[in-house]
Motif scaffolding. Structure first.
Motif, PDB file in Angstrom:
ATOM      1  N   GLY A 196       0.779  -1.223   0.000  1.00 41.99           N
ATOM      2  CA  GLY A 196       0.000   0.000   0.000  1.00 41.99           C
ATOM      3  C   GLY A 196       0.814   1.278   0.000  1.00 41.99           C
ATOM      4  N   ARG A 197       2.128   1.168   0.027  1.00 38.74           N
ATOM      5  CA  ARG A 197       2.987   2.356   0.045  1.00 38.74           C
ATOM      6  C   ARG A 197       3.518   2.662  -1.357  1.00 38.74           C
ATOM      7  NH1 ARG A 197       6.036   3.198   5.462  1.00 38.74           N
ATOM      8  NH2 ARG A 197       4.835   2.004   6.970  1.00 38.74           N
ATOM      9  N   MET A 198       4.041   3.853  -1.523  1.00 39.39           N
ATOM     10  CA  MET A 198       4.711   4.215  -2.766  1.00 39.39           C
ATOM     11  C   MET A 198       6.156   3.719  -2.707  1.00 39.39           C
ATOM     12  SD  MET A 198       5.351   7.933  -4.577  1.00 39.39           S
ATOM     13  CE  MET A 198       6.496   8.479  -3.309  1.00 39.39           C
ATOM     14  N   ALA A 199       6.569   2.996  -3.734  1.00 38.10           N
ATOM     15  CA  ALA A 199       7.899   2.385  -3.740  1.00 38.10           C
ATOM     16  C   ALA A 199       8.961   3.359  -4.247  1.00 38.10           C
ATOM     17  CB  ALA A 199       7.894   1.130  -4.602  1.00 38.10           C
ATOM     18  N   VAL A 200      10.103   3.362  -3.554  1.00 35.87           N
ATOM     19  CA  VAL A 200      11.285   4.132  -3.957  1.00 35.87           C
ATOM     20  C   VAL A 200      12.433   3.139  -4.101  1.00 35.87           C
ATOM     21  CG1 VAL A 200      12.910   5.947  -3.313  1.00 35.87           C
ATOM     22  CG2 VAL A 200      10.483   6.155  -2.673  1.00 35.87           C
ATOM     23  N   PHE A 201      13.105   3.137  -5.245  1.00 27.34           N
ATOM     24  CA  PHE A 201      14.226   2.209  -5.466  1.00 27.34           C
ATOM     25  C   PHE A 201      15.445   2.996  -5.920  1.00 27.34           C
ATOM     26  CE2 PHE A 201      17.059  -0.700  -7.502  1.00 27.34           C
ATOM     27  CZ  PHE A 201      16.855  -1.928  -6.892  1.00 27.34           C
ATOM     28  N   ALA A 202      16.588   2.714  -5.301  1.00 23.21           N
ATOM     29  CA  ALA A 202      17.850   3.353  -5.688  1.00 23.21           C
ATOM     30  C   ALA A 202      18.875   2.287  -6.032  1.00 23.21           C
ATOM     31  CB  ALA A 202      18.371   4.238  -4.560  1.00 23.21           C
ATOM     32  N   GLY A 203      19.543   2.436  -7.170  1.00 21.51           N
ATOM     33  CA  GLY A 203      20.576   1.494  -7.581  1.00 21.51           C
ATOM     34  C   GLY A 203      21.501   2.124  -8.602  1.00 21.51           C
ATOM     35  N   ASP A 210      15.661  -3.473 -14.327  1.00 23.59           N
ATOM     36  CA  ASP A 210      14.381  -4.184 -14.213  1.00 23.59           C
ATOM     37  C   ASP A 210      13.564  -3.635 -13.049  1.00 23.59           C
ATOM     38  OD1 ASP A 210      14.776  -5.895 -16.355  1.00 23.59           O
ATOM     39  OD2 ASP A 210      15.728  -7.445 -15.143  1.00 23.59           O
ATOM     40  N   ALA A 211      14.256  -3.364 -11.940  1.00 17.80           N
ATOM     41  CA  ALA A 211      13.567  -2.808 -10.771  1.00 17.80           C
ATOM     42  C   ALA A 211      13.073  -1.394 -11.064  1.00 17.80           C
ATOM     43  CB  ALA A 211      14.494  -2.815  -9.559  1.00 17.80           C
ATOM     44  N   PHE A 212      13.860  -0.589 -11.778  1.00 19.86           N
ATOM     45  CA  PHE A 212      13.407   0.751 -12.140  1.00 19.86           C
ATOM     46  C   PHE A 212      12.114   0.681 -12.966  1.00 19.86           C
ATOM     47  CE2 PHE A 212      18.089   2.332 -12.137  1.00 19.86           C
ATOM     48  CZ  PHE A 212      18.044   2.525 -10.765  1.00 19.86           C
ATOM     49  N   ARG A 217       6.167   1.230 -13.233  1.00 20.35           N
ATOM     50  CA  ARG A 217       4.857   0.604 -13.401  1.00 20.35           C
ATOM     51  C   ARG A 217       3.964   0.860 -12.199  1.00 20.35           C
ATOM     52  NH1 ARG A 217       2.009  -3.805 -12.244  1.00 20.35           N
ATOM     53  NH2 ARG A 217       3.564  -4.637 -10.790  1.00 20.35           N
ATOM     54  N   ARG A 218       4.574   0.964 -11.029  1.00 18.32           N
ATOM     55  CA  ARG A 218       3.831   1.184  -9.792  1.00 18.32           C
ATOM     56  C   ARG A 218       3.656   2.669  -9.459  1.00 18.32           C
ATOM     57  NH1 ARG A 218       3.354  -3.136  -6.248  1.00 18.32           N
ATOM     58  NH2 ARG A 218       4.211  -5.084  -7.059  1.00 18.32           N
ATOM     59  N   GLY A 219       4.189   3.552 -10.301  1.00 19.27           N
ATOM     60  CA  GLY A 219       4.062   4.976 -10.035  1.00 19.27           C
ATOM     61  C   GLY A 219       4.955   5.459  -8.917  1.00 19.27           C
ATOM     62  N   GLY A 220       6.083   4.775  -8.718  1.00 15.10           N
ATOM     63  CA  GLY A 220       6.998   5.125  -7.646  1.00 15.10           C
ATOM     64  C   GLY A 220       8.134   6.019  -8.103  1.00 15.10           C
ATOM     65  N   ILE A 221       9.198   6.047  -7.310  1.00 14.32           N
ATOM     66  CA  ILE A 221      10.349   6.918  -7.556  1.00 14.32           C
ATOM     67  C   ILE A 221      11.592   6.057  -7.743  1.00 14.32           C
ATOM     68  CG2 ILE A 221      11.855   8.674  -6.544  1.00 14.32           C
ATOM     69  CD1 ILE A 221       9.387   9.686  -5.009  1.00 14.32           C
ATOM     70  N   SER A 222      12.265   6.204  -8.878  1.00 18.53           N
ATOM     71  CA  SER A 222      13.482   5.446  -9.160  1.00 18.53           C
ATOM     72  C   SER A 222      14.671   6.391  -9.219  1.00 18.53           C
ATOM     73  CB  SER A 222      13.345   4.677 -10.478  1.00 18.53           C
ATOM     74  OG  SER A 222      12.928   5.543 -11.529  1.00 18.53           O
TER      75      SER A 222
END
Length: 260
Positions: A196-203, A210-212, A217-222
């Motif tokens: 239920g949260r907004m996803a943030v991914f850093a790499g 693939d994660a970005f 797709r989930r409307g998060g922050i990459s």
């Protein structure tokens, strides 16, 4: 498709609420500076403290998603123990501490390790790392061997099904299964406290792309660390700058909690 990421400094941190986001972090090149040997990396005590502070503010919705095994992440971050997806999603420890791992033919991994070690024996400076479900060939000390190493890896997997070759920064990895970091993020996002949260991914690496895409797709922050083409929405110049950004984010979260 690769685009032009915005500077991470342009992201308004005030819009990031500790109870509404989930943070996923690569390890090497994101939290730890890349070193010539996998065992030579380190994470400063201050950064481990920042991760602990974020985990506390976010009710534990922060995880490491990495190509390393879970046990290595625990060693580098001790005494901190976070949810971790290791070996590009082949193993995972959730927020409750439960472990899940894909079934892997150990004899096949042994065979691959032996083949890559033959390349290592004939090329000084090459490091072969045998993991539970993959084998990595590190050529940071011999960057001119990238093409030869990749050719050797393809020859090693020839005739064997269910294997995947990944090329990262100065490393070629042969892994069992088709799981990716995107699969790991999706699995975490189906569980508490991430759901239920907004996803943030850093790499920082091509293996994070693939994660970005999953984050988009989930409307998060990459967030892309360093240079190179990427589909990430934001970019920051390096590990040190990203550590500082995480520290400021932890400060923001704690200050909000004090004023609520």
């Amino acid at each position: 498709m690769a685009g032009k990421p915005e500077p991470l400094t342009s992201l308004d941190r005030s819009g990031l609420q500790p109870g509404r986001i989930a943070i996923f972090l690569d390890f090497d090149g994101t939290l730890a500076e890349i070193a010539e040997h996998p065992d030579a990396v380190s994470v400063p005590t201050a950064t481990r403290d920042v991760l602990a502070r974020l985990a506390d503010c976010m009710s534990g919705a922060i995880a490491i998603v990495t190509g390393r095994p879970i046990c290595e992440i625990d060693r580098f971050l001790q005494p901190l123990c976070l949810p971790v997806a290791g070996i590009h999603g082949l193993e995972r420890r959730d927020a409750d501490g439960a472990h899940r791992a894909a079934a892997v033919d150990a004899s096949l991994i042994d065979m691959l390790a032996e083949k890559l070690k033959r390349f290592q024996e004939s090329h000084k400076g090459i490091v072969v790392e045998r993991k539970s479900a993959s084998v990595a060939l590190h050529y940071r000390q011999r960057p001119e061997l990238a093409e030869a190493g990749m050719a050797w890896a393809h020859e090693a997997v020839d005739g064997h099904e269910g294997l995947q070759i990944l090329q990262g920064k100065m490393v070629i990895e042969i892994k069992a299964g088709k799981e990716t970091k995107a699969d790991a993020v999706a699995a975490f996002m189906a569980e508490e406290p991430f759901a239920g949260r907004m996803a943030v991914f850093a790499g920082d690496d091509v293996t994070d792309e693939d994660a970005f895409n999953e984050i988009a797709r989930r409307g998060g922050i990459s967030i892309k660390i360093g240079g190179g083409e990427t589909v990430a929405a934001f970019r920051i110049e390096g590990v040190g700058a990203f550590r500082q950004w995480l520290s400021r984010l932890a400060d923001d979260f704690e200050n909000r909690q004090l004023t609520e």
